[in-house]
Motif scaffolding. Structure first.
Motif, PDB file in Angstrom:
ATOM      1  N   LEU A   1       3.981   5.754  -5.565  1.00 14.48           N
ATOM      2  CA  LEU A   1       3.776   5.916  -7.002  1.00 14.48           C
ATOM      3  C   LEU A   1       2.763   7.022  -7.291  1.00 14.48           C
ATOM      4  O   LEU A   1       2.942   7.819  -8.214  1.00 14.48           O
ATOM      5  CB  LEU A   1       3.288   4.606  -7.631  1.00 14.48           C
ATOM      6  CG  LEU A   1       4.318   3.521  -7.836  1.00 14.48           C
ATOM      7  CD1 LEU A   1       3.667   2.286  -8.417  1.00 14.48           C
ATOM      8  CD2 LEU A   1       5.431   3.993  -8.742  1.00 14.48           C
ATOM      9  N   SER A   2       1.730   7.086  -6.493  1.00 13.95           N
ATOM     10  CA  SER A   2       0.711   8.109  -6.664  1.00 13.95           C
ATOM     11  C   SER A   2       1.293   9.507  -6.453  1.00 13.95           C
ATOM     12  O   SER A   2       1.018  10.425  -7.228  1.00 13.95           O
ATOM     13  CB  SER A   2      -0.436   7.863  -5.693  1.00 13.95           C
ATOM     14  OG  SER A   2      -1.401   8.862  -5.815  1.00 13.95           O
TER      15      SER A   2
ATOM     16  N   GLY B   1       2.166   1.861  -3.420  1.00 17.21           N
ATOM     17  CA  GLY B   1       1.142   2.502  -4.247  1.00 17.21           C
ATOM     18  C   GLY B   1       1.027   3.985  -3.962  1.00 17.21           C
ATOM     19  O   GLY B   1       0.873   4.787  -4.876  1.00 17.21           O
ATOM     20  N   GLN B   2       1.122   4.345  -2.708  1.00 18.05           N
ATOM     21  CA  GLN B   2       1.058   5.763  -2.338  1.00 18.05           C
ATOM     22  C   GLN B   2       2.264   6.514  -2.884  1.00 18.05           C
ATOM     23  O   GLN B   2       2.133   7.647  -3.351  1.00 18.05           O
ATOM     24  CB  GLN B   2       0.983   5.910  -0.821  1.00 18.05           C
ATOM     25  CG  GLN B   2      -0.335   5.452  -0.234  1.00 18.05           C
ATOM     26  CD  GLN B   2      -0.322   5.448   1.288  1.00 18.05           C
ATOM     27  OE1 GLN B   2       0.702   5.690   1.908  1.00 18.05           O
ATOM     28  NE2 GLN B   2      -1.475   5.157   1.879  1.00 18.05           N
TER      29      GLN B   2
ATOM     30  N   ALA C   1       0.837  -1.200   0.000  1.00 18.11           N
ATOM     31  CA  ALA C   1       0.000   0.000   0.000  1.00 18.11           C
ATOM     32  C   ALA C   1       0.872   1.250   0.000  1.00 18.11           C
ATOM     33  O   ALA C   1       0.575   2.222  -0.698  1.00 18.11           O
ATOM     34  CB  ALA C   1      -0.934   0.007   1.196  1.00 18.11           C
TER      35      ALA C   1
END
Length: 44
Positions: free
Chosen positions: A29-30, A26-27, A23
């Motif tokens: 990358l965001s 993902g953050q 998670a």
């Protein structure tokens, strides 16, 4: 071939360890995507 696989696995492990969780990855990358988007908007 085995050597490249070992290197890729090591890099992947280091990347995941750097952000602790999938998670978190993902953050990260965001946030990177948002930074690129903001830079593009400012350049218009």
């Amino acid at each position: 071939m085995r050597r490249y696989l070992a290197i890729a696995l090591a890099l992947f492990t280091v990347t995941l360890a750097a952000c602790n969780t999938v998670a978190g990855f993902g953050q990260d990358l965001s946030k990177g995507g948002n930074a690129i988007t903001n830079s593009a908007e400012k350049a218009k």
